[in-house]
Motif scaffolding. Sequence first.
Motif, PDB file in Angstrom:
ATOM      1  N   VAL A  33     116.912 160.303   2.235  1.00  0.00           N
ATOM      2  CA  VAL A  33     118.050 159.899   3.362  1.00  0.00           C
ATOM      3  C   VAL A  33     117.903 161.118   4.451  1.00  0.00           C
ATOM      4  O   VAL A  33     117.875 162.337   4.060  1.00  0.00           O
ATOM      5  N   ILE A  34     117.606 160.707   5.677  1.00  0.00           N
ATOM      6  CA  ILE A  34     117.489 161.546   6.778  1.00  0.00           C
ATOM      7  C   ILE A  34     118.574 161.323   7.679  1.00  0.00           C
ATOM      8  O   ILE A  34     119.157 160.167   7.998  1.00  0.00           O
ATOM      9  N   SER A  66     120.659 153.074  10.356  1.00  0.00           N
ATOM     10  CA  SER A  66     122.149 152.809  10.408  1.00  0.00           C
ATOM     11  C   SER A  66     122.434 152.467  11.779  1.00  0.00           C
ATOM     12  O   SER A  66     121.752 152.764  12.716  1.00  0.00           O
ATOM     13  N   PRO A  67     123.831 152.159  12.077  1.00  0.00           N
ATOM     14  CA  PRO A  67     124.342 152.087  13.370  1.00  0.00           C
ATOM     15  C   PRO A  67     124.430 153.347  13.954  1.00  0.00           C
ATOM     16  O   PRO A  67     124.228 154.279  13.178  1.00  0.00           O
ATOM     17  N   VAL A  68     124.513 153.316  15.062  1.00  0.00           N
ATOM     18  CA  VAL A  68     124.767 154.654  15.884  1.00  0.00           C
ATOM     19  C   VAL A  68     126.313 154.843  16.190  1.00  0.00           C
ATOM     20  O   VAL A  68     127.024 154.107  16.250  1.00  0.00           O
ATOM     21  N   ASN A  86     124.965 160.161  16.339  1.00  0.00           N
ATOM     22  CA  ASN A  86     124.354 160.204  14.848  1.00  0.00           C
ATOM     23  C   ASN A  86     123.925 158.898  14.387  1.00  0.00           C
ATOM     24  O   ASN A  86     124.584 157.973  14.815  1.00  0.00           O
ATOM     25  N   ALA A  87     122.915 159.019  13.527  1.00  0.00           N
ATOM     26  CA  ALA A  87     122.745 158.088  12.804  1.00  0.00           C
ATOM     27  C   ALA A  87     121.977 158.612  11.208  1.00  0.00           C
ATOM     28  O   ALA A  87     121.411 159.757  11.268  1.00  0.00           O
ATOM     29  N   VAL A  88     121.600 157.520  10.510  1.00  0.00           N
ATOM     30  CA  VAL A  88     121.007 157.917   9.104  1.00  0.00           C
ATOM     31  C   VAL A  88     120.041 156.888   8.865  1.00  0.00           C
ATOM     32  O   VAL A  88     119.888 155.760   9.270  1.00  0.00           O
ATOM     33  N   VAL A 154     127.559 162.190   8.861  1.00  0.00           N
ATOM     34  CA  VAL A 154     126.472 161.943   7.826  1.00  0.00           C
ATOM     35  C   VAL A 154     127.019 160.946   6.923  1.00  0.00           C
ATOM     36  O   VAL A 154     126.320 159.698   6.541  1.00  0.00           O
ATOM     37  N   LEU A 155     128.048 160.888   6.220  1.00  0.00           N
ATOM     38  CA  LEU A 155     128.348 160.160   5.295  1.00  0.00           C
ATOM     39  C   LEU A 155     128.809 158.675   5.705  1.00  0.00           C
ATOM     40  O   LEU A 155     128.432 157.564   4.969  1.00  0.00           O
ATOM     41  N   VAL A 156     129.536 158.500   7.037  1.00  0.00           N
ATOM     42  CA  VAL A 156     129.740 157.150   7.390  1.00  0.00           C
ATOM     43  C   VAL A 156     128.622 156.374   7.699  1.00  0.00           C
ATOM     44  O   VAL A 156     128.622 155.267   7.127  1.00  0.00           O
TER      45      VAL A 156
END
Length: 197
Positions: A33-34, A66-68, A86-88, A154-156
Amino acid sequence: MSSSDPTVQPVPASVVEQVDAADVTLSNPKRAVISLGSSLGNRLETLQGAVDALEDTPGVRVKAVSPVYETEPWGVDPGTQPNYFNAVVLIKTTLPPSSLLERGHAIEEAYRRVRDERWGPRTLDVDIVAYQDVVLDDPELTLPHPRAHERAFVLVPWQDVDPEAEVPGRGPVARLVEQVGRGGVAARPDLELRLPE
């Protein structure tokens, strides 16, 4: 994704499964996971460039993006720095954690990341949040990321792309999201990162 935020839909599991099924290029890959973040310059373009650079890395395949989210800076007074995008990213990789870290730093440097201020604004942040179930306490790299469990930014997005995810040693991401809340983390459904083809 929680039903309380209808503006952003999680990546369907079927999409991730289709990508997994089509991937025959990696032998015995690990899941990682980045977390990506940018607060300077063209933030969306920078995040997309980081996603593409990860995909272009030998031994790495991007599985989900992920979504932004637009988020307030971490560790500083509100309003003293520009907001982040942010994104993952979920990847599968044959690289060991140390090599993946080196690649992340190289991608940051390509976007002129400067490290002269802790929690300062930056063009690009590439963090390894988790690598399989590895727990590592090393001066160069701690796994899982030592502050991931308390960072909503990060978590969301991580929950969006992997609702059943867990932070090794900390518990389910969904429960951690409930604990830290979603304050300062705003969905940006008008922005999108593309999954590399």
